[in-house]
Design an enzyme around this catalytic site. Structure first.
Site, PDB file in Angstrom:
ATOM      1  N   ASN A 207       0.857  -1.199   0.000  1.00  0.00           N
ATOM      2  CA  ASN A 207       0.000   0.000   0.000  1.00  0.00           C
ATOM      3  C   ASN A 207       0.888   1.242   0.000  1.00  0.00           C
ATOM      4  O   ASN A 207       2.111   1.140  -0.014  1.00  0.00           O
ATOM      5  CB  ASN A 207      -0.951  -0.026   1.197  1.00  0.00           C
ATOM      6  CG  ASN A 207      -0.191  -0.064   2.509  1.00  0.00           C
ATOM      7  OD1 ASN A 207       0.495   0.881   2.859  1.00  0.00           O
ATOM      8  ND2 ASN A 207      -0.296  -1.187   3.223  1.00  0.00           N
ATOM      9  N   PRO A 302      -3.243 -11.439  10.463  1.00  0.00           N
ATOM     10  CA  PRO A 302      -3.581 -11.142  11.862  1.00  0.00           C
ATOM     11  C   PRO A 302      -3.716  -9.633  12.042  1.00  0.00           C
ATOM     12  O   PRO A 302      -3.060  -8.858  11.340  1.00  0.00           O
ATOM     13  CB  PRO A 302      -2.378 -11.667  12.646  1.00  0.00           C
ATOM     14  CG  PRO A 302      -1.256 -11.694  11.664  1.00  0.00           C
ATOM     15  CD  PRO A 302      -1.876 -11.970  10.324  1.00  0.00           C
ATOM     16  N   ASP A 303      -4.549  -9.222  12.979  1.00  0.00           N
ATOM     17  CA  ASP A 303      -4.691  -7.794  13.283  1.00  0.00           C
ATOM     18  C   ASP A 303      -3.785  -7.487  14.481  1.00  0.00           C
ATOM     19  O   ASP A 303      -4.037  -7.945  15.602  1.00  0.00           O
ATOM     20  CB  ASP A 303      -6.151  -7.461  13.593  1.00  0.00           C
ATOM     21  CG  ASP A 303      -6.365  -5.965  13.655  1.00  0.00           C
ATOM     22  OD1 ASP A 303      -5.589  -5.281  14.365  1.00  0.00           O
ATOM     23  OD2 ASP A 303      -7.275  -5.462  12.974  1.00  0.00           O
ATOM     24  N   LYS A 340     -11.518  -2.996  17.845  1.00  0.00           N
ATOM     25  CA  LYS A 340     -10.130  -3.420  18.059  1.00  0.00           C
ATOM     26  C   LYS A 340      -9.746  -3.424  19.533  1.00  0.00           C
ATOM     27  O   LYS A 340      -8.709  -3.969  19.904  1.00  0.00           O
ATOM     28  CB  LYS A 340      -9.178  -2.513  17.276  1.00  0.00           C
ATOM     29  CG  LYS A 340      -9.515  -2.506  15.790  1.00  0.00           C
ATOM     30  CD  LYS A 340      -8.311  -2.423  14.934  1.00  0.00           C
ATOM     31  CE  LYS A 340      -8.705  -2.387  13.480  1.00  0.00           C
ATOM     32  NZ  LYS A 340      -7.642  -2.889  12.626  1.00  0.00           N
TER      33      LYS A 340
HETATM   34  N1  CTP Z   1      -3.935  -2.723  11.957  1.00  0.00           N
HETATM   35  C1  CTP Z   1      -3.168  -3.759  12.442  1.00  0.00           C
HETATM   36  N2  CTP Z   1      -3.168  -4.964  11.825  1.00  0.00           N
HETATM   37  C2  CTP Z   1      -3.922  -5.174  10.714  1.00  0.00           C
HETATM   38  C3  CTP Z   1      -4.710  -4.119  10.184  1.00  0.00           C
HETATM   39  C4  CTP Z   1      -4.686  -2.905  10.824  1.00  0.00           C
HETATM   40  O1  CTP Z   1      -2.484  -3.564  13.449  1.00  0.00           O
HETATM   41  N3  CTP Z   1      -3.893  -6.339  10.126  1.00  0.00           N
HETATM   42  C5  CTP Z   1      -3.958  -1.459  12.690  1.00  0.00           C
HETATM   43  C6  CTP Z   1      -3.335  -0.283  11.980  1.00  0.00           C
HETATM   44  O2  CTP Z   1      -1.979  -0.175  12.322  1.00  0.00           O
HETATM   45  C7  CTP Z   1      -4.147   0.871  12.529  1.00  0.00           C
HETATM   46  C8  CTP Z   1      -5.516   0.261  12.763  1.00  0.00           C
HETATM   47  O3  CTP Z   1      -5.313  -1.145  12.860  1.00  0.00           O
HETATM   48  O4  CTP Z   1      -3.667   1.288  13.774  1.00  0.00           O
HETATM   49  C9  CTP Z   1      -6.531   0.540  11.695  1.00  0.00           C
HETATM   50  O5  CTP Z   1      -6.006   0.244  10.424  1.00  0.00           O
HETATM   51  P1  CTP Z   1      -6.860   0.572   9.127  1.00  0.00           P
HETATM   52  O6  CTP Z   1      -6.046   0.209   7.945  1.00  0.00           O
HETATM   53  O7  CTP Z   1      -7.410   1.951   9.244  1.00  0.00           O
HETATM   54  O8  CTP Z   1      -8.107  -0.365   9.285  1.00  0.00           O
HETATM   55  P2  CTP Z   1      -8.327  -1.872   9.031  1.00  0.00           P
HETATM   56  O9  CTP Z   1      -8.299  -2.589  10.332  1.00  0.00           O
HETATM   57  O10 CTP Z   1      -7.383  -2.371   8.001  1.00  0.00           O
HETATM   58  O11 CTP Z   1      -9.828  -1.873   8.509  1.00  0.00           O
HETATM   59  P3  CTP Z   1     -10.410  -1.400   7.081  1.00  0.00           P
HETATM   60  O12 CTP Z   1      -9.390  -1.847   6.047  1.00  0.00           O
HETATM   61  O13 CTP Z   1     -11.695  -2.129   6.972  1.00  0.00           O
HETATM   62  O14 CTP Z   1     -10.603   0.080   7.130  1.00  0.00           O
END
Ligand code: CTP
Length: 400
Positions: A207, A302-303, A340
């Site tokens: 990205n 993983p998030d 989250k």
């Molecule tokens: N984040 C993370 N791990 C992931 C995805 C996101 O730690 N796999 C964290 C990012 O570092 C940020 C927050 O979650 O602090 C939100 O990231 P964002 O890209 O805005 O959202 P997403 O969780 O990816 O959701 P979406 O793509 O649906 O907006």
């Protein structure tokens, strides 16, 4: 350990006040080593600075004897703080432009230490848009500006531009050394940059994140004394000073590095983590063979933010995430904070026309259980500094 200053004396009439500044610093027990520019040497002699400081004075970038005693890179990092006094309009411009055409400017470019400047110049030069812009650039980089003051100038004019008095400059320097850093003893973990998810050994999913904001946050937390680990995806940003950096490629590597960095008191997840990866990355380069494109099956990553927020007794006391949105910013970000499980979310608009990804500035909204706080548009550095101060306020509040 004794505190030490590298004092750069540039070529303004205010250089005549430097002997007094050195006397003040030495009296406060601050070791002072000087670099004298060619211009500075028109106003004070190296001998007087050496006699007062009790240290060798450095003048020439290409001096063989100086280089053999102490290389210019080492010189630039040998002190705890670099101070330019007086700082002429010319040296400020060279600093802003990143020039390295003499020992002083080279040391300023090479140093990894905090820098303070005490400007001294004619009022018209001080007010010139070029000087204003240069100072803003330096301020944005975290350089402290001391003064100048209003008063009668050597040229006979009256106005702003006179260098602060040596006692005041020495006082600011002493305060810098005395002020306990607000996050001393705390451990911080910051994620930054994009992640790269391999499709095959050549191609990847990524990205537009540059890592600017996350790197600036790591630098700001370290600047307040936190023992900071930065887990960074691929980024061209320079490694922030005083920060341990772990380089990773994929989301899974980022998670493992973050878990390895626990326990921490503070976690800031600024990385733009790829939500998906190729379910089955090919071990060798995919070939075109025929006209049909290969199917790309995705698996969920993983998030990291959610994992850190739910880390049980290893959960950092304060977990901060970002929300990168292109529409319904506050609504989506508010929801993200809840799903989250983090404490704060910094919501930012990453629509192409906002230039957030890769740009210098950011407009963020801090969302917490107290509601939404809109921050004005500012440099990413300023966002980082404000966030670090806010984190320190909150942790200090929790302790008292
Ligand atoms: N984040 C993370 N791990 C992931 C995805 C996101 O730690 N796999 C964290 C990012 O570092 C940020 C927050 O979650 O602090 C939100 O990231 P964002 O890209 O805005 O959202 P997403 O969780 O990816 O959701 P979406 O793509 O649906 O907006």
């Amino acid at each position: 350990m004794e505190n030490s200053v590298l004092l750069i004396v540039s070529g303004g009439i205010a250089a005549v006040k430097c002997p007094q500044l050195i006397r003040n610093l030495v009296k406060k027990g601050i070791t002072t080593r000087c670099i004298l520019t060619r211009g500075g040497a028109q106003f004070v002699t190296p001998l007087s600075l050496a006699a007062l400081s009790g240290e060798k004075v450095y003048e020439d970038l290409f001096s063989l004897t100086d280089e053999s005693e102490m290389g210019h890179i080492e010189l630039s990092r040998s002190a705890d703080l670099v101070v330019v006094a007086p700082a002429t309009a010319h040296i400020l411009a060279r600093m802003a432009a990143g020039l390295a055409d003499d020992l002083a400017s080279t040391a300023l470019l090479a140093t990894d230490k905090p820098v303070m400047v005490a400007p001294a110049m004619n009022v018209r030069m001080w007010e010139h848009p070029a000087t204003r812009q240069n100072l803003q650039t330096l301020r944005d980089r975290g350089i402290t500006i001391i003064g100048p003051e209003q008063g009668e100038m050597a040229c006979g004019e009256f106005g702003l531009g006179r260098m602060s008095e040596p006692e005041d400059i020495a006082g600011t320097i002493e305060k810098f050394f005395k002020s306990g850093k607000r996050l001393d003893g705390k451990r911080a973990l910051v994620t930054s940059g994009p992640t790269f998810e391999a499709i095959d050994p050549v191609r990847y999913i990524a990205n537009r994140s540059s890592g600017k904001q996350g790197h600036a946050i790591a630098a700001a937390l370290a600047g307040l004394g936190a023992d900071t680990t930065l887990v960074s995806g691929p980024s061209n940003e320079p490694e922030p000073r005083g920060v341990s950096v772990i380089h990773v490629q994929s989301a899974r590597e980022m998670l493992a590095a973050c878990e390895g960095a626990l326990p921490a008191d503070i976690a800031v997840c600024a990385a733009a983590v790829s939500d998906w990866r190729s379910a089955d990355a090919a071990p060798s380069k995919l070939k075109k063979n025929g006209s049909a494109p290969p199917p790309l099956e995705l698996a969920l990553n993983p998030d990291i933010l959610a994992t850190l927020s739910a880390a049980g007794n290893k959960r950092p006391a304060l977990v901060v995430g970002f929300a990168a949105e292109t529409n319904d910013l506050i609504e989506h970000a508010t929801q993200k904070r809840l799903t989250k499980g983090c404490d704060w979310i910094l919501a930012n608009d990453v629509s192409a026309d906002k230039g957030t990804f890769g740009g210098q500035d950011n407009t963020v909204h801090l969302i917490s259980d107290q509601g939404v706080e809109d921050w004005p548009k500012m440099s990413k550095q300023a966002v980082a500094d404000k966030l670090a101060e806010r984190i320190a306020d909150t942790l200090e509040g929790a302790q008292s």
